[in-house]
Scaffold this motif. Structure first.
Motif, PDB file in Angstrom:
ATOM      1  N   ARG A   1       0.857  -1.196   0.000  1.00 36.52           N
ATOM      2  CA  ARG A   1       0.000   0.000   0.000  1.00 36.52           C
ATOM      3  C   ARG A   1       0.887   1.239   0.000  1.00 36.52           C
ATOM      4  NH1 ARG A   1      -5.119   1.559   1.109  1.00 36.52           N
ATOM      5  NH2 ARG A   1      -5.781  -0.556   1.545  1.00 36.52           N
TER       6      ARG A   1
ATOM      7  N   ARG B   1       1.614   5.167   0.733  1.00 33.33           N
ATOM      8  CA  ARG B   1       1.198   6.120   1.760  1.00 33.33           C
ATOM      9  C   ARG B   1       1.789   7.494   1.458  1.00 33.33           C
ATOM     10  NH1 ARG B   1       2.795   5.070   7.860  1.00 33.33           N
ATOM     11  NH2 ARG B   1       4.399   6.556   7.371  1.00 33.33           N
ATOM     12  N   GLY B   2       0.912   8.487   1.331  1.00 29.51           N
ATOM     13  CA  GLY B   2       1.339   9.853   1.047  1.00 29.51           C
ATOM     14  C   GLY B   2       1.442  10.103  -0.451  1.00 29.51           C
TER      15      GLY B   2
ATOM     16  N   ASP C   1      -1.591   8.112  -2.714  1.00 31.01           N
ATOM     17  CA  ASP C   1      -1.919   7.694  -1.349  1.00 31.01           C
ATOM     18  C   ASP C   1      -3.107   6.731  -1.329  1.00 31.01           C
ATOM     19  OD1 ASP C   1      -1.671   7.831   1.523  1.00 31.01           O
ATOM     20  OD2 ASP C   1      -3.510   9.006   1.526  1.00 31.01           O
ATOM     21  N   GLY C   2      -2.919   5.598  -0.662  1.00 31.25           N
ATOM     22  CA  GLY C   2      -3.987   4.629  -0.515  1.00 31.25           C
ATOM     23  C   GLY C   2      -4.054   3.573  -1.601  1.00 31.25           C
TER      24      GLY C   2
ATOM     25  N   GLU D   1      -2.836   0.480  -3.994  1.00 31.37           N
ATOM     26  CA  GLU D   1      -2.019  -0.713  -3.801  1.00 31.37           C
ATOM     27  C   GLU D   1      -1.370  -1.094  -5.126  1.00 31.37           C
ATOM     28  OE1 GLU D   1      -4.086  -3.935  -1.981  1.00 31.37           O
ATOM     29  OE2 GLU D   1      -4.501  -2.790  -0.160  1.00 31.37           O
TER      30      GLU D   1
ATOM     31  N   TYR E   1       8.624   6.209  -4.008  1.00 34.70           N
ATOM     32  CA  TYR E   1       8.124   5.638  -2.757  1.00 34.70           C
ATOM     33  C   TYR E   1       9.185   4.682  -2.212  1.00 34.70           C
ATOM     34  CZ  TYR E   1       3.435   7.429  -3.600  1.00 34.70           C
ATOM     35  OH  TYR E   1       2.358   8.266  -3.799  1.00 34.70           O
TER      36      TYR E   1
ATOM     37  N   ARG F   1       2.845  -3.550   8.542  1.00 32.41           N
ATOM     38  CA  ARG F   1       1.757  -3.350   9.494  1.00 32.41           C
ATOM     39  C   ARG F   1       1.421  -4.652  10.213  1.00 32.41           C
ATOM     40  NH1 ARG F   1      -2.749   0.105   6.475  1.00 32.41           N
ATOM     41  NH2 ARG F   1      -3.890  -1.623   7.370  1.00 32.41           N
TER      42      ARG F   1
ATOM     43  N   GLU G   1       3.889  -1.074   3.811  1.00 30.34           N
ATOM     44  CA  GLU G   1       3.587   0.278   3.346  1.00 30.34           C
ATOM     45  C   GLU G   1       4.834   0.872   2.710  1.00 30.34           C
ATOM     46  OE1 GLU G   1       2.125   2.405   6.756  1.00 30.34           O
ATOM     47  OE2 GLU G   1       0.067   1.857   6.253  1.00 30.34           O
TER      48      GLU G   1
ATOM     49  N   ASP H   1       6.282   4.647   1.687  1.00 35.04           N
ATOM     50  CA  ASP H   1       6.085   6.070   1.972  1.00 35.04           C
ATOM     51  C   ASP H   1       6.572   6.933   0.818  1.00 35.04           C
ATOM     52  OD1 ASP H   1       5.144   5.520   4.632  1.00 35.04           O
ATOM     53  OD2 ASP H   1       7.232   5.185   5.211  1.00 35.04           O
TER      54      ASP H   1
END
Length: 70
Positions: free
Chosen positions: A7, A9-10, A14-15, A17, A50, A56, A62, A64
Motif C-alpha cells: 500500500r 502512503r502519502g 496515497d492509498g 495498492e 516511494y 503493518r 507500506e 512512503d
C-alpha cells in the motif's frame, strides 16, 4: 522471487495498492518509482518515488512517498 502487494502512503497515489518484487530476503524491494498521472498525453510525467516503510500488524507492507524526479 515472489511478488508482494503493498500500500502506498502519502503523495498523489496515497492509498493505492501496487505489486512489487521481493528481494532475496523476502521483503519488498526498498524503492519504487511510478509515473505520475498527467492530463496531457504528450507530456513526460515526473516519477513518483516511494520507499519501503513498515510492515503493518496485518502483514501489509507500506511504502512512503519521498518525492518526485523529472
Amino acid at each position: 522471487m515472489a511478488d508482494i502487494r503493498v500500500r502506498l502512503r502519502g503523495g498523489p497515489e496515497d492509498g493505492h495498492e501496487v505489486t512489487v518484487a521481493a528481494d532475496a530476503s523476502g521483503k519488498p524491494i526498498p524503492r519504487i518509482t511510478l509515473p505520475a498521472r498527467t492530463r496531457n498525453a504528450q507530456a513526460v510525467p515526473p516519477l513518483l518515488i516511494y520507499e519501503r516503510g513498515a510492515k503493518r500488524s496485518d502483514g501489509t507492507w507500506e511504502f512512503d512517498y519521498v518525492g518526485a524526479e523529472t
